[in-house]
Design a protein around this motif. Sequence first.
Motif, PDB file in Angstrom:
ATOM      1  N   ARG A   1       0.837  -1.188   0.000  1.00  0.00           N
ATOM      2  CA  ARG A   1       0.000   0.000   0.000  1.00  0.00           C
ATOM      3  C   ARG A   1       0.877   1.245   0.000  1.00  0.00           C
ATOM      4  O   ARG A   1       1.994   1.229   0.520  1.00  0.00           O
ATOM      5  N   PRO A   2       0.393   2.355  -0.563  1.00  0.00           N
ATOM      6  CA  PRO A   2       1.178   3.580  -0.565  1.00  0.00           C
ATOM      7  C   PRO A   2       1.387   4.097   0.851  1.00  0.00           C
ATOM      8  O   PRO A   2       0.547   3.876   1.728  1.00  0.00           O
ATOM      9  N   PRO A   3       2.505   4.774   1.095  1.00  0.00           N
ATOM     10  CA  PRO A   3       2.767   5.289   2.444  1.00  0.00           C
ATOM     11  C   PRO A   3       1.735   6.328   2.856  1.00  0.00           C
ATOM     12  O   PRO A   3       1.213   7.070   2.030  1.00  0.00           O
ATOM     13  N   ALA A   4       1.441   6.363   4.143  1.00  0.00           N
ATOM     14  CA  ALA A   4       0.473   7.325   4.662  1.00  0.00           C
ATOM     15  C   ALA A   4       1.081   8.725   4.681  1.00  0.00           C
ATOM     16  O   ALA A   4       2.294   8.899   4.812  1.00  0.00           O
ATOM     17  N   LEU A   5       0.229   9.731   4.515  1.00  0.00           N
ATOM     18  CA  LEU A   5       0.689  11.114   4.574  1.00  0.00           C
ATOM     19  C   LEU A   5       0.934  11.530   6.021  1.00  0.00           C
ATOM     20  O   LEU A   5       0.209  11.118   6.924  1.00  0.00           O
ATOM     21  N   SER A   6       1.928  12.360   6.226  1.00  0.00           N
ATOM     22  CA  SER A   6       2.271  12.833   7.570  1.00  0.00           C
ATOM     23  C   SER A   6       1.568  14.136   7.916  1.00  0.00           C
ATOM     24  O   SER A   6       1.848  14.738   8.939  1.00  0.00           O
ATOM     25  N   TYR A   7       0.641  14.573   7.069  1.00  0.00           N
ATOM     26  CA  TYR A   7      -0.062  15.837   7.289  1.00  0.00           C
ATOM     27  C   TYR A   7      -1.541  15.660   6.974  1.00  0.00           C
ATOM     28  O   TYR A   7      -1.955  14.656   6.391  1.00  0.00           O
ATOM     29  N   ARG A   8      -2.336  16.664   7.378  1.00  0.00           N
ATOM     30  CA  ARG A   8      -3.777  16.635   7.140  1.00  0.00           C
ATOM     31  C   ARG A   8      -4.192  17.869   6.347  1.00  0.00           C
ATOM     32  O   ARG A   8      -3.684  18.964   6.578  1.00  0.00           O
ATOM     33  N   VAL A   9      -5.147  17.677   5.439  1.00  0.00           N
ATOM     34  CA  VAL A   9      -5.736  18.782   4.682  1.00  0.00           C
ATOM     35  C   VAL A   9      -7.242  18.685   4.855  1.00  0.00           C
ATOM     36  O   VAL A   9      -7.827  17.630   4.661  1.00  0.00           O
ATOM     37  N   ARG A  10      -7.873  19.802   5.225  1.00  0.00           N
ATOM     38  CA  ARG A  10      -9.318  19.772   5.430  1.00  0.00           C
ATOM     39  C   ARG A  10      -9.910  21.155   5.158  1.00  0.00           C
ATOM     40  O   ARG A  10      -9.215  22.166   5.212  1.00  0.00           O
ATOM     41  N   HIS A  11     -11.207  21.148   4.879  1.00  0.00           N
ATOM     42  CA  HIS A  11     -11.937  22.396   4.716  1.00  0.00           C
ATOM     43  C   HIS A  11     -12.426  22.852   6.083  1.00  0.00           C
ATOM     44  O   HIS A  11     -13.086  22.094   6.796  1.00  0.00           O
ATOM     45  N   GLY A  12     -12.095  24.092   6.450  1.00  0.00           N
ATOM     46  CA  GLY A  12     -12.562  24.660   7.706  1.00  0.00           C
ATOM     47  C   GLY A  12     -13.426  25.875   7.441  1.00  0.00           C
ATOM     48  O   GLY A  12     -13.628  26.287   6.299  1.00  0.00           O
ATOM     49  N   HIS A  13     -13.944  26.454   8.520  1.00  0.00           N
ATOM     50  CA  HIS A  13     -14.798  27.636   8.374  1.00  0.00           C
ATOM     51  C   HIS A  13     -14.022  28.812   7.784  1.00  0.00           C
ATOM     52  O   HIS A  13     -14.584  29.649   7.072  1.00  0.00           O
ATOM     53  N   ALA A  14     -12.727  28.884   8.082  1.00  0.00           N
ATOM     54  CA  ALA A  14     -11.922  30.013   7.606  1.00  0.00           C
ATOM     55  C   ALA A  14     -11.307  29.773   6.235  1.00  0.00           C
ATOM     56  O   ALA A  14     -10.738  30.685   5.639  1.00  0.00           O
ATOM     57  N   GLY A  15     -11.394  28.542   5.724  1.00  0.00           N
ATOM     58  CA  GLY A  15     -10.785  28.235   4.434  1.00  0.00           C
ATOM     59  C   GLY A  15     -10.173  26.854   4.451  1.00  0.00           C
ATOM     60  O   GLY A  15     -10.537  25.994   5.254  1.00  0.00           O
ATOM     61  N   LEU A  16      -9.228  26.619   3.571  1.00  0.00           N
ATOM     62  CA  LEU A  16      -8.527  25.348   3.501  1.00  0.00           C
ATOM     63  C   LEU A  16      -7.445  25.316   4.577  1.00  0.00           C
ATOM     64  O   LEU A  16      -6.621  26.229   4.657  1.00  0.00           O
ATOM     65  N   GLU A  17      -7.463  24.277   5.408  1.00  0.00           N
ATOM     66  CA  GLU A  17      -6.494  24.172   6.501  1.00  0.00           C
ATOM     67  C   GLU A  17      -5.519  23.035   6.232  1.00  0.00           C
ATOM     68  O   GLU A  17      -5.927  21.958   5.797  1.00  0.00           O
ATOM     69  N   LEU A  18      -4.248  23.286   6.512  1.00  0.00           N
ATOM     70  CA  LEU A  18      -3.215  22.268   6.381  1.00  0.00           C
ATOM     71  C   LEU A  18      -2.474  22.149   7.707  1.00  0.00           C
ATOM     72  O   LEU A  18      -1.909  23.131   8.202  1.00  0.00           O
ATOM     73  N   ASP A  19      -2.517  20.950   8.279  1.00  0.00           N
ATOM     74  CA  ASP A  19      -1.752  20.656   9.486  1.00  0.00           C
ATOM     75  C   ASP A  19      -0.524  19.864   9.072  1.00  0.00           C
ATOM     76  O   ASP A  19      -0.579  18.644   8.901  1.00  0.00           O
ATOM     77  N   MET A  20       0.594  20.572   8.903  1.00  0.00           N
ATOM     78  CA  MET A  20       1.850  19.912   8.584  1.00  0.00           C
ATOM     79  C   MET A  20       2.489  19.431   9.885  1.00  0.00           C
ATOM     80  O   MET A  20       2.072  19.844  10.972  1.00  0.00           O
ATOM     81  N   PRO A  21       3.497  18.569   9.825  1.00  0.00           N
ATOM     82  CA  PRO A  21       4.079  18.044  11.063  1.00  0.00           C
ATOM     83  C   PRO A  21       4.557  19.119  12.029  1.00  0.00           C
ATOM     84  O   PRO A  21       4.469  18.933  13.246  1.00  0.00           O
ATOM     85  N   GLU A  22       5.050  20.265  11.514  1.00  0.00           N
ATOM     86  CA  GLU A  22       5.612  21.274  12.412  1.00  0.00           C
ATOM     87  C   GLU A  22       4.968  22.651  12.300  1.00  0.00           C
ATOM     88  O   GLU A  22       5.331  23.550  13.054  1.00  0.00           O
ATOM     89  N   TYR A  23       4.026  22.821  11.379  1.00  0.00           N
ATOM     90  CA  TYR A  23       3.395  24.127  11.267  1.00  0.00           C
ATOM     91  C   TYR A  23       1.968  23.994  10.750  1.00  0.00           C
ATOM     92  O   TYR A  23       1.575  22.957  10.217  1.00  0.00           O
ATOM     93  N   HIS A  24       1.196  25.074  10.941  1.00  0.00           N
ATOM     94  CA  HIS A  24      -0.218  25.098  10.593  1.00  0.00           C
ATOM     95  C   HIS A  24      -0.467  26.256   9.633  1.00  0.00           C
ATOM     96  O   HIS A  24       0.071  27.351   9.797  1.00  0.00           O
ATOM     97  N   VAL A  25      -1.308  26.007   8.617  1.00  0.00           N
ATOM     98  CA  VAL A  25      -1.607  27.009   7.589  1.00  0.00           C
ATOM     99  C   VAL A  25      -3.110  27.047   7.343  1.00  0.00           C
ATOM    100  O   VAL A  25      -3.765  26.003   7.306  1.00  0.00           O
ATOM    101  N   VAL A  26      -3.658  28.250   7.161  1.00  0.00           N
ATOM    102  CA  VAL A  26      -5.030  28.418   6.693  1.00  0.00           C
ATOM    103  C   VAL A  26      -4.985  29.279   5.438  1.00  0.00           C
ATOM    104  O   VAL A  26      -4.395  30.366   5.446  1.00  0.00           O
TER     105      VAL A  26
END
Length: 364
Positions: A92-117
Amino acid sequence: MIRLLLKVTLWLAIFANAVAQPRVDNLFDFDGDGTVGIADYERFRSAFVDGDDAYDLNGDGQVDFGDYFLFAEHVEQVEEFAEQQEEGPTPRPPALSYRVRHGHAGLELDMPEYHVVLSRSDPFGITSLRLNEQSSDFAHPSLPLADWEWFRFQELGKQIAIKLIERNWGAPTLSLHVDVATVTYGKRDVLRRGVDLEVAFHFYPKATAFHVIYTLTNRSERTVRSPYAMVGFPGFSDHRYVATVSTGHQRREALLGSFWSEAQMRGLSDYLLLRQDARPTRLESLRNSLVIPEAGTDYQLSTYVLVTPQDLRAYAAHTNKPRYLTSHLYTTLADLRPTRSASIVVHYILAGASSTDTNFQENN
């Protein structure tokens, strides 16, 4: 997102005409025919776009990327089962170490060491950026970093312009991989039919760094004369926290601990803090940085861009205002002939108490 959905479409197309699978989970069999096929995919895709709560697979109250990845993972399991019957186990392909999701403020990315909206509309750009251990934020919900504020060019002897930071850039295209998450926004026919703009954010989970590529493409039959772009470098910031700014040659500290306090004290509508001009006749790097002191740690956001001969004029500047600190790159490009494109690549680096890579190189 489109590429991922196409991948799921491919998986499902392979098995759409297959004999009913013995391991089908009713949770994913939306049409109740005993198989997970194209019809189920079409229903889920529509629900993903419309936000139909009936397709909330993980029970978090919304239909978002969590549900999408759950659905995609199930299709992988069906695919793996079928392949095992014919060829044996498939890795199986390796799992991603980060999360991407739609939030109320926009597209959110939880990277291993930082957060972005990322916000796609009024304002367009990064409305939150911070390292995991950082309680302050380089951005503000209404003050974006990495924005594209102004775009203009000469048309029939007159200058025409558009303020892009206030426009809706629409839903982005996502390309998610183990080593990079790419979020791309685009606008077609800007100010003239055939003039297209694109902003691509490349976030790296293995480093506290990302790149932003601003691209102008001329599909029209006429030359785009003296195109000008004002882009985030790093952009606006919540200057209640920022205590120091710098360019490649100068450094300036706030008079009263923050540039917000300094702006209130001076009472001016705006005033220049620092400016750095480039010489486009030679390869030269423009650099900017902001520093936020917090609990004994200096959190720093640095940006740099390589100015090339395609840039007729280019400079970067920090300007202080009562409500915000604006730090931008101002560049006028050479005339862009039909079928040609031009890009501005801005590199961002975050540094703080636990950031692992403050020397992220351009070739990554």
